[in-house]
Each structure stands twice: as structure tokens, then as C-alpha cells.
Design a protein around this motif. Structure first.
Motif, short mmCIF file in Angstrom:
data_model
loop_
_atom_site.label_atom_id
_atom_site.label_comp_id
_atom_site.label_asym_id
_atom_site.label_seq_id
_atom_site.Cartn_x
_atom_site.Cartn_y
_atom_site.Cartn_z
N PHE A 180 7.55 -4.22 -1.77
CA PHE A 180 7.19 -5.64 -1.70
C PHE A 180 6.48 -6.08 -2.97
CE2 PHE A 180 7.09 -4.93 3.04
CZ PHE A 180 8.33 -5.50 3.21
N LEU A 181 5.77 -5.12 -3.60
CA LEU A 181 5.01 -5.47 -4.80
C LEU A 181 5.86 -5.36 -6.06
CD1 LEU A 181 1.71 -3.68 -3.85
CD2 LEU A 181 1.99 -6.09 -4.23
N GLN A 182 7.17 -5.36 -5.90
CA GLN A 182 8.10 -5.34 -7.03
C GLN A 182 7.94 -4.12 -7.91
OE1 GLN A 182 10.37 -7.40 -6.91
NE2 GLN A 182 9.59 -9.14 -5.76
N ALA A 183 7.72 -2.99 -7.29
CA ALA A 183 7.59 -1.78 -8.08
C ALA A 183 8.50 -0.69 -7.52
CB ALA A 183 6.15 -1.29 -8.10
N PRO A 184 9.82 -0.84 -7.69
CA PRO A 184 10.74 0.14 -7.08
C PRO A 184 10.57 1.55 -7.63
CG PRO A 184 11.91 -1.36 -8.51
CD PRO A 184 10.55 -1.91 -8.37
N ASP A 185 10.26 1.65 -8.93
CA ASP A 185 10.07 2.98 -9.51
C ASP A 185 8.97 3.73 -8.79
OD1 ASP A 185 11.38 3.63 -12.32
OD2 ASP A 185 11.20 1.47 -12.09
N VAL A 186 7.83 3.02 -8.67
CA VAL A 186 6.67 3.64 -8.05
C VAL A 186 6.98 3.98 -6.59
CG1 VAL A 186 4.25 3.38 -7.62
CG2 VAL A 186 5.25 2.25 -9.55
N ILE A 212 9.85 4.74 -5.19
CA ILE A 212 10.68 5.94 -5.06
C ILE A 212 9.87 7.19 -5.33
CG2 ILE A 212 12.55 7.17 -6.18
CD1 ILE A 212 14.04 4.62 -6.36
N LEU A 226 5.03 -0.72 0.79
CA LEU A 226 4.34 -1.86 0.17
C LEU A 226 4.70 -1.99 -1.30
CD1 LEU A 226 0.76 -1.68 1.70
CD2 LEU A 226 2.49 -3.42 2.03
N PHE A 227 4.91 -0.84 -1.97
CA PHE A 227 5.28 -0.90 -3.39
C PHE A 227 6.59 -1.66 -3.58
CE2 PHE A 227 2.88 3.28 -4.31
CZ PHE A 227 1.71 2.58 -4.45
#
Lengths: 124, 84, 504, 276
Positions: free
Chosen positions: B46-52, B54, B43-44
Motif C-alpha cells: 500500500f505504501l508503494q514499495a513493492p521491492d521492500v 517482496i 502494508l509496504f
């Protein structure tokens, strides 16, 4: 309308995880299951924090050759600050889990059980 | 399309949470906890948070589940002795 | 905005030393303990310099980014006095640990103890609401591990209970912080405090309840303090002293900072936003804590459990003092906090010496005077100070507390009644112990030999209690200016951090 | 957590507590800004994204940042457009904004976070101290293929982990996931050989030195730039490998620290610490 719903889907997921985790913590007497509950609460918290940083038209907050974050003086990226807070929260969650598991293993070695009620009885 | 995917993922993680509540075996509880973490890390994305995403995948879903399974093995087999 | 960036070493040096302790541990285990003592000596002297040369109030800028954009430490008068107290108590306990910590992994114990004190100092000085969460976790994780340390297996159960309750509390706190962030878009305490009226009332009320619930775990307030008796009883005595003398100070500080500075209304002493008055909530929680704590302490036969419940009750008194909302009330609360921190830490340390020679039931205190006059006298000093007898430190704070509730009038007279009730109950159980100490002769009169390393901290605490009792101006002056910082949030806090905020 | 209460009462109580919390949250959510209106432009993150904190600070100093109702005029701050691969000497040259917040703008948080993990690892060792490994008698030794395979995989995983934390300022990732990846590589080694144990004192030295390096970097900033954890290196062009000043340095320290720490934790959980 769909955009609006999307935000609520994530919020519902986050709240469901927090609720499920809390329920596990409150109803179980097995120490390892309580730790499972804490972990699920953590996941729900992280999902909540990332959700409030996001809106349906946002892009990821990383400058690349094709991804520009500022259009006409307006930032179109997802809010990077809550995301950085989540990074912190995830690492802290791992630390708590590791310590809790170490205590659980030690409890098992000393008491021979993982049931909170039996531990309480043995202490008396 | 993304809405559909994310809705499915949310349903998946909630289902995983319920498995964690009702499963009789501790191990399956822990595995479903890891699946919940993995779903959340999806879900992260999809929520535009690739850092989180990974970090959650490596730490939340990977290492913490691994440490959990190690702990369960120790608790069930009692493979250590205490010297004190 | 006065800045003094060098004070970042207050947090930096304990971190550096904590990271290096495992390396020193390769050389010698005793060296690791001495490193703790040296580091805390540095902290104490540095904070004393800040206090006596009147360097405070100042900001510490982190990474060259000024407050609302970066993180900062704010060391005002409240933070200064509490850091002095905490580093003093920590230093004394670390001297005591030279003698007492002897089983298991001493190196990591020294490290965790150092970071517990260092983390509490960070918790008190930070000016960023999310940074508070980080330092809460630093103190939290080190205290779970410390509480699990020791030869007794019941320590593990207490530590685990503490861990579960505290991590749920910090999750609630995190939710509260992020709900406020959605409204104001900032994490700086000063900016949030200045702009708190720009938020939506309903959401703010919920966020406030979440924040108070999360912080009440560390501050040992009523529905969230189920961990206190188990953890305190299970842990070894220096750890109980640390939790009671240092951990609770940090917890109460943050609670009060959030409730009075962030949610407080300038000029008015009582914060009312939304439908709920957070100060009334604190008053109710505090009252419940006092009543439950004192009554539970009364029936205990285990003296450590008695001290644990008494510690809880004292924190309730502190919370009630702050909830009065006037400057005198805040003054009484700060004074009471300092007294409690010193006296309770001393009592736990004395108990540590006694327990190493015998059991920890109340009856085991019988005839202590014949075994060791030094311990008997110092224990009496601590107990009487907590009771609030004249000539001891606790008298002045309880006196100020009664005075404050009397001046505020209205239903706050109720607080006076609670304080008197608490004193009477405390008199029952503390005087019972003191009576045991002096009157009954022990069955076996083997002398207790107090070694030099536990004797130094106990003597220092006792002298300090008497000194505060006779010359209350040692702490009363700065406590009063700290009370000003709490009750007048704009000129006391916000304008010192962000001087160019307009419209106040 | 509660004892001696019937199962049913406990469940009802739990559902009650959870229900109250969730109802409260949804009431709060309805008052949050609507999904489409959540806007970075109203938060301090705006300046982190635009790398414009210095300009905002100037406005703050002049007293023009807040209007007379104490509302910050965040959208009034002028901005300079940033082009990937061209813009140079930005105040913080990291292309990954989350990284720049984690390590630079809010670097103090990260120092605390590293400390939390360090304390957790130390706590695990404190709690599990004094246990010795007892190898179960009946257990199949992993095959030669497994042994060699995990070794090779470890080399690859180690390289990947190092890549992740060195590129933390350009791509998603950074010190924490990088360290966790390295630790999972070491976890693989446990599978490959019965009784495998990494060099414990080596891990401790690694851990301590990298932690101290982080604080020392902070103190260098304090001496050189008058502020703890201040960036004292040139920031270069956005998008280059050698950009973003000390971010890469700190992420290398964090990566090594997290890697060795988590390996030590898994080691402690599997083998437990040995008494010397």
C-alpha cells in the motif's frame, strides 16, 4: 483529511510495533522471546522508514510502460532512497536474528535452559 | 478503500504483536511474529514499495520464521549432541 | 576537493581477503590466520603511507557519484591517525592470534577478526551517515560472534547481552538518521553538518538524543554499557583486547563526529540547538561512566573484570575530554583514546598469556616477576601508562586533559576534579596489582615460557608506550590538527568534502 | 534483561520506557512535514529518479547548486523526460529506481550489506561449530511423494529465484529476495528426505567466489573508471533486459551469494557443521 489520517495510521502502527517489541525485550527472561521482541522492533522500524517516504498521491518508483515517475518536472513517485535503506535494514535484521538464534541454541546445549536468570545463577 | 484495508492491516499487526506478548507458548509467539512481518509486508504494498514488500515477505516473514522454528525444535527436543 | 580514489582499497582489500579466507581455509587453517596478518600489514603500511607522505586530507568517491549524491569516504587527519592506530593494534593482535586461537573453527574466527578490523576502518573513514550504520553492524555482528567464541560457556551469555543491547542501540540510531532525513533530504554528513540549523529544533533535539543513545552503546558510555563487564570477561583475551582497543575507538569516533561535526556550531565550541545541549549530555554521561567504572573496578577480584570496568572508565574520560569543546580538549581526548587503545590492548594480551598458565583472579598475579620478568615489566608499563605517570604515554594525555579543563574554566573545573579522582582510584587498584607482581613470592614458581608469537605484539606495544611517553610529538602533532578538524567544522570538514557550499 | 526484580516492577519499568519513547516519537512526528507535503523534490532522491545526478554535479562544481543560505536548489536542475522503452544511454539505465539506488548510486552500502550477511553466516558457523547430527530414532521417513515433490518444487523455485534476481533492474525484486527464495527451496529439500544435507564445501566455494566477484567488479571500476564500484558497462535502453550496465552482473553475484549463504545458515541450524 483522510490522506492526513492515513499517514498517521501507518505511523501509529510502526510505533505500536516498536513499543510492543521493546516491551517484550524488557520484560521477558526467555532468550528466544527476547529475539522475537527484537524482530518485532525491526518490523516497526522498517514500517516507519517506508512511511516517511510516502505520500498519499505517490506511485511506485519503477518505470514501466504505464507508470511515469515525473510529471511536469515534479517527481510523483514515493521516495526511493528510504526504501533502499529498508532493503538493507531487512537483510541486516535477518543476519542478527540468525546469529542470535545460533547463540541461543548453543546456550541451551551448554546450560540446559533458556532463562537469563538461571544462566546468571549458574555462572556464579 | 485503501484506507480501510490499511487500517484493518494495522489493527491486525498490532493484534499480532499483543498475541506475541501474551501467548504462553513460544511457538505461537513466533508464528504471530511471522504474521506481523507478513502484515507489514502487505502494508509496504500500500505504501508503494513493492521491492521492500517482496524482500520482507521472502526474508522477514519467510526465512526468518523458518529459522526460528528450526531453532525452537532443536531447543525443545535437544536433537543434537555436543562433542567438545 | 582533493580526491584519491585508490584509497578505496583500504576497505576493499579486507573485504576481498575476508571473502577468500574460506577458500584458503580448505588448504590449511594456519594459512587463514596468516592471510589476516598479511592483509592487516597491507592496511597498516597503506595508512602509514597516507600519514607520513601527508596524503591526507582527501575524499574517496564511490561509483563516480560525488558526495551529496553518492557515497564517499573522507580521510582527514583524525581518520588518518585513528586508522593507523587501529590497523597497528589489529595487526599486533592478529600476530598474537597465530598462537592463541586454537580451538574450534579457526578459519571463521580469522575471517570475523579481519572484518572486525576492516569494518572499524570503514566506520572511521566513511562520510555518509547511513553508511555508518552499515559499518556499525559489520563490526557489531563480527564482535557478537567473536565474543561467543572460546572454550568457556559464559562467553555465550556475554555475547547475547551485547547483541541485544547493541541491536536496540542501532535501531535507535537508524530512527535518528531517518528523522534528520525527513528534514534535510540528504544522508551526507558534510551536507547535514552545513545545514543543521535549517531543521526544526524539537525534532532535531529528539534525533540528537536518539543518535547519542545509539552510539553510546559502542562507545561504552553509562546507561548503555551494561554489556561491557559480561562480554569482556566471557570472551577470550585477544577478543577482549580487540573490543577494547579497536571497537571502542570506532564507537567514540562516530559519537564525536556526530556530536561535534554534525551538531556542532561553527566558531562556537559548544553545540546548542533546540532545548538540549548535546555536549553537556556527553559530559554528564562521561562523568557518570568514570565514577561508576572506577568504583566498580576498585572492588573487583577478577582481574579481567577489573580491566573491563577500567576500560569503561577510560572511555568516560575520553568523552569528558571531548565535551570540554575547546581545541585543547579535543586534542586531549584523541591522545587519551590512542593511549587507551594501545595500553588496554596490551594488558589484555598479557593477561591472555598469564591465564593460559593459571587463573584470572587478582591473587593469581602474585609473584609474576619471579615467573616471567618480561610479562611483569610490560604489565607494569601498561598499568602505569593508564595511570598517567610521567615517562609513559598516558601522562601527556591526562596532562592535556587537566590543562584543557583548567583553561576552559567555569564549571569545567569539575572535570579536573573527576580526572584527579579517577587517577587516585586507578592508582589504588593498578598499584595493588603491580605490588602483587613484584613483592610477593609465588607458592609454586614454575616459569612462564612466552613464545615468540605473543611476545612480538606485547613488546611492540610496550616500546610504543615508552616512545610516546618520551617523544609525545609522534602523535601530538597530528592529534592537534585532528582537534582542529573537530572544532572548526566548516574549514576542517565540510569544505573539504563539498567545497562549493556557499554562505559559510 | 534485568535479573532478580519482581515481575510487576519490571513491567511498570518497561511500560515507562516504552511510553517515554513513544511520546517522544509522536512529538517529533508533529514536526515532520505533513503527509501531503512529503515531497521527493526536496531530497537527493529527485536526481536518482530523474537520472540527473550528472547535471546536478555540474551545478555543484560551478557553485550554483546551493543558494547563499546553503539551501540546495534542487528544483532548479533542468531535466530531460524519460520514456519507457525509448530513452537510451541514461546515466544509469535501470527502470527500477530502488534497484539503481541500491546497486549503483549507493552501491557501497550494498557491499557492506552483503558483508553483514556473510559475517552473520560465518558467525553462525563459528558459534555452532563442533556439533554432529544425531538422527532421532523414532521418526517417520517422508513418503516418496514428498521426496519427488520437493525435488520438482526445488527446480521450479530455483528458476523463479534466478528470474527474480536477473530481472532486478526491471521489476520488483533483486538479489536479496531472489537468494532468499532459492534458500527456501533448499529448505524444502530438508523436508523431503531424512538426513538430507547439501554439499557444504560446494556452498562455501560458491559463497566465496560470488563475494569475491562483487569486490572484483568494484576494483575493475576503480581501474577502468577511476572510482570504486563505478559502472563500466553501457547502459542500453531503459526497460530492456540487457540494460543498466553492471547492475545485472552485481545482482547475479548477490543472488548466488545470498542463496548459498542462507542455505548454509539453515544447514548449520539444522545439521550443524561437521568437524573435519
Amino acid at each position: 483529511m483522510i490522506d492526513f489520517l492515513q499517514n498517521w495510521i501507518y505511523l501509529t502502527g510502526a510505533m505500536a510495533l516498536v513499543g510492543i517489541g521493546l516491551y517484550i525485550v524488557l520484560t521477558n527472561t526467555n532468550i528466544l522471546r527476547i529475539i522475537v521482541g527484537l524482530n518485532i522492533v525491526d518490523s516497526g522500524t522498517n514500517l516507519f522508514i517506508v512511511t516517511i517516504a510516502w505520500h498519499p498521491k505517490s506511485v511506485m518508483p519503477i518505470y514501466t510502460a504505464t507508470n511515469n515517475l515525473v510529471v511536469d518536472g515534479h517527481v510523483v513517485a514515493a521516495d526511493p532512497l528510504p526504501q533502499s535503506l529498508v532493503l538493507t535494514a531487512i537483510v541486516i535484521g535477518l543476519g542478527t536474528t540468525a546469529l542470535a538464534l545460533a547463540i541461543a541454541v548453543k546456550i541451551y546445549q551448554k546450560y540446559g535452559t533458556l532463562d537469563v536468570r538461571k544462566i546468571k545463577e549458574e555462572d556464579k | 478503500m485503501i484506507t480501510l484495508f490499511s487500517t484493518l492491516l494495522v489493527i491486525l499487526i498490532i493484534a499480532g504483536g499483543f498475541v506475541a506478548i501474551f501467548s504462553k507458548k513460544l511457538l505461537s509467539s513466533v508464528i504471530s511474529m511471522g504474521l506481523v512481518s507478513l502484515g507489514v509486508s502487505g502494508l509496504f504494498f500500500f505504501l508503494q514499495a513493492p521491492d521492500v514488500a517482496i524482500t520482507e515477505a521472502a526474508i522477514g516473514a519467510g526465512l526468518s520464521t523458518a529459522i526460528f522454528i528450526i531453532a525452537i525444535k532443536k531447543v525443545q527436543k535437544g536433537g543434537t549432541s555436543d562433542d567438545e | 576537493m582533493k580526491t584519491y580514489n585508490f584509497a578505496a582499497l583500504l576497505v576493499g582489500v579486507p573485504l576481498l581477503m575476508a571473502f577468500s579466507i574460506p577458500l584458503f581455509g580448505f588448504i590449511s587453517k594456519q594459512l587463514a590466520k596468516w592471510i589476516t596478518v598479511l592483509t592487516l600489514t597491507f592496511e597498516f603500511l597503506f595508512s602509514l603511507y597516507i600519514l607520513l607522505w601527508h596524503v591526507y586530507p582527501f575524499n574517496v568517491i564511490m561509483g563516480n557519484w560525488v558526495p551529496p549524491f553518492g557515497e564517499n569516504l573522507y580521510i582527514g587527519s583524525l581518520a588518518t591517525i585513528l586508522i593507523v592506530v587501529i590497523s597497528f593494534v589489529g595487526l599486533m593482535i592478529s600476530i598474537y592470534n597465530l598462537w592463541s586461537a586454537k580451538y574450534g573453527d579457526v578459519v571463521h574466527f580469522a575471517l570475523l577478526f579481519l572484518m572486525f578490523v576492516g569494518g572499524s576502518i570503514g566506520l572511521i573513514s566513511t562520510g555518509d551517515i547511513f553508511n555508518v550504520f552499515i559499518f556499525m553492524e559489520i563490526t557489531g555482528i563480527s564482535s557478537y560472534a567473536l565474543a561467543a567464541y572460546g572454550p568457556e560457556r559464559r562467553a555465550l551469555g556475554g555475547a547475547f547481552k551485547y547483541l541485544v543491547i547493541s541491536s536496540i542501540g542501532s535501531t535507535l540510531y537508524l530512527f535518528g538518521v531517518l528523522l534528520i532525513y525527513t528534514q534535510l533530504g540528504t544522508l551526507n554528513i558534510a551536507e547535514i553538518a552545513a545545514r543543521i540549523s535549517q531543521t526544526t529544533p524539537g525534532l532535531l533535539t529528539f534525533a540528537g538524543i536518539l543518535l547519542v543513545a545509539g552510539l553510546a552503546v559502542e562507545a561504552e558510555l553509562f546507561p548503555f554499557n551494561g554489556w561491557v563487564p559480561d562480554t569482556y570477561t566471557g570472551a577470550i583475551n585477544p577478543v577482549s583486547a580487540t573490543l577494547s582497543g579497536i571497537g571502542s575507538v570506532g564507537g567514540v569516533y562516530v559519537l564525536i563526529r556526530i556530536v561535534m561535526t554534525v551538531f556542532g556550531k561553527n566558531g562556537n565550541f559548544v553545540s546548542t540547538y533546540g532545548n538540549l545541549d548535546l555536549m553537556t549530555l556527553i559530559a554528564i554521561l562521561g562523568t557518570a561512566t568514570v565514577v561508576i567504572g572506577e568504583l566498580s573496578a576498585l572492588v573487583q577480584t577478577n582481574i579481567k573484570k577489573m580491566l573491563a570496568y577500567s576500560s569503561m572508565a577510560q572511555m568516560g574520560l575520553v568523552a569528558m575530554a571531548f565535551s570540554i569543546g575547546s581545541r585543547l580538549g579535543a586534542y586531549a581526548g584523541i591522545f587519551q583514546l590512542i593511549n587507551h587503545s594501545i595500553a588496554k590492548a596490551m594488558l589484555f594480551l598479557i593477561l591472555g598469556v598469564i591465564v593460559s598458565f593459571g587463573g584470572e583472579r587478582v591473587e593469581d598475579m602474585k609473584g609474576l616477576w619471579y615467573k616471567s620478568p618480561f610479562l611483569a615489566v610490560t604489565f607494569t608499563i601498561g598499568a602505569l601508562s593508564l595511570l598517567g605517570l610521567p615517562l609513559f604515554g598516558g601522562f601527556w594525555s591526562k596532562f592535556a586533559l587537566v590543562d584543557a579543563s583548567f583553561q576552559r574554566g567555569g564549571w569545567y573545573d569539575f572535570i579536573m576534579a573527576i580526572v584527579l579522582f579517577a587517577s587516585v582510584v586507578e592508582a589504588f587498584y593498578y598499584l595493588k596489582v603491580v605490588g602483587y607482581i613484584f613483592t610477593s613470592k609465588p607458592a609454586v614458581s614454575e616459569k612462564i615460557k612466552v613464545e615468540i608469537s605473543p611476545a612480538i605484539p606485547i613488546a611492540a606495544f610496550a616500546i610504543l608506550i615508552i616512545a610516546i611517553g618520551i617523544f609525545p610529538q609522534i602523535v601530538s602533532g597530528i592529534s592537534y590538527s585532528a582537534a582542529h578538524e573537530l572544532t572548526d567544522k566548516m574549514s576542517g570538514y565540510v569544505l573539504n568534502v563539498i567545497p562549493t557550499i556557499v554562505g559559510h | 534483561m534485568m535479573n532478580d526484580t519482581p515481575e510487576m516492577v519490571k513491567k511498570v519499568f518497561a511500560i515507562f520506557v516504552v511510553g517515554i519513547l513513544i511520546v517522544g516519537f509522536f512529538m517529533a512526528f508533529t514536526q515532520m512535514p505533513k503527509a501531503n507535503a512529503v515531497n521527493v523534490n526536496n531530497t537527493v532522491s529527485r536526481f536518482y529518479v530523474m537520472k540527473d545526478v550528472d547535471q546536478a554535479t555540474e551545478m555543484l562544481d560551478k557553485g550554483t547548486y546551493f543558494n547563499k543560505d546553503m539551501v540546495p536548489l534542487r528544483n532548479d536542475v533542468p531535466y530531460t523526460p524519460i520514456t519507457f522503452g525509448k530513452s537510451a544511454n541514461l546515466e544509469d539505465g535501470a527502470a527500477n529506481v530502488v534497484t539503481s539506488i541500491v546497486v549503483d548510486y549507493r552501491g557501497f552500502d550494498t557491499l557492506g550489506e552483503v558483508t553483514v550477511l556473510f559475517l552473520a553466516a560465518s558467525g553462525v558457523m563459528l558459534v555452532l561449530h563442533g556439533q554432529k547430527r544425531k538422527i532421532p530414532k523414532k521418526r517417520t521417513e517422508p513418503s516418496e511423494i514428498m521426496y519427488v515433490g520437493t525435488r520438482i518444487a526445488f527446480a521450479v523455485i530455483l528458476l523463479f529465484g534466478i528470474y527474480v534476481f536477473i530481472h532486478g533492474h526491471l521489476t520488483p525484486g533483486g538479489g536479496f529476495p531472489g537468494g532468499a527464495i532459492i534458500a527456501s527451496g533448499i529448505l524444502g529439500l530438508f523436508l523431503g528426505k531424512q538426513g538430507y544435507s547439501p554439499n557444504k564445501s560446494g556452498l562455501t566455494i560458491f559463497e566465496s567466489l560470488s563475494g569475491m566477484a562483487y569486490v572484483v567488479i568494484g576494483i575493475i571500476g576503480l581501474i577502468g573508471e577511476k572510482s570504486f564500484l563505478a559502472n563500466f558497462l553501457p547502459t542500453g535502453t531503459i526497460g530492456d533486459l540487457f540494460s543498466a550496465g553492471f547492475i545485472a552482473l552485481i545482482y547475479i553475484a548477490i543472488g548466488m551469494k545470498v542463496g548459498s549463504e542462507l542455505s548454509a545458515v539453515t544447514n548449520a541450524m539444522i545439521i550443524d557443521t561437521e568437524d573435519d
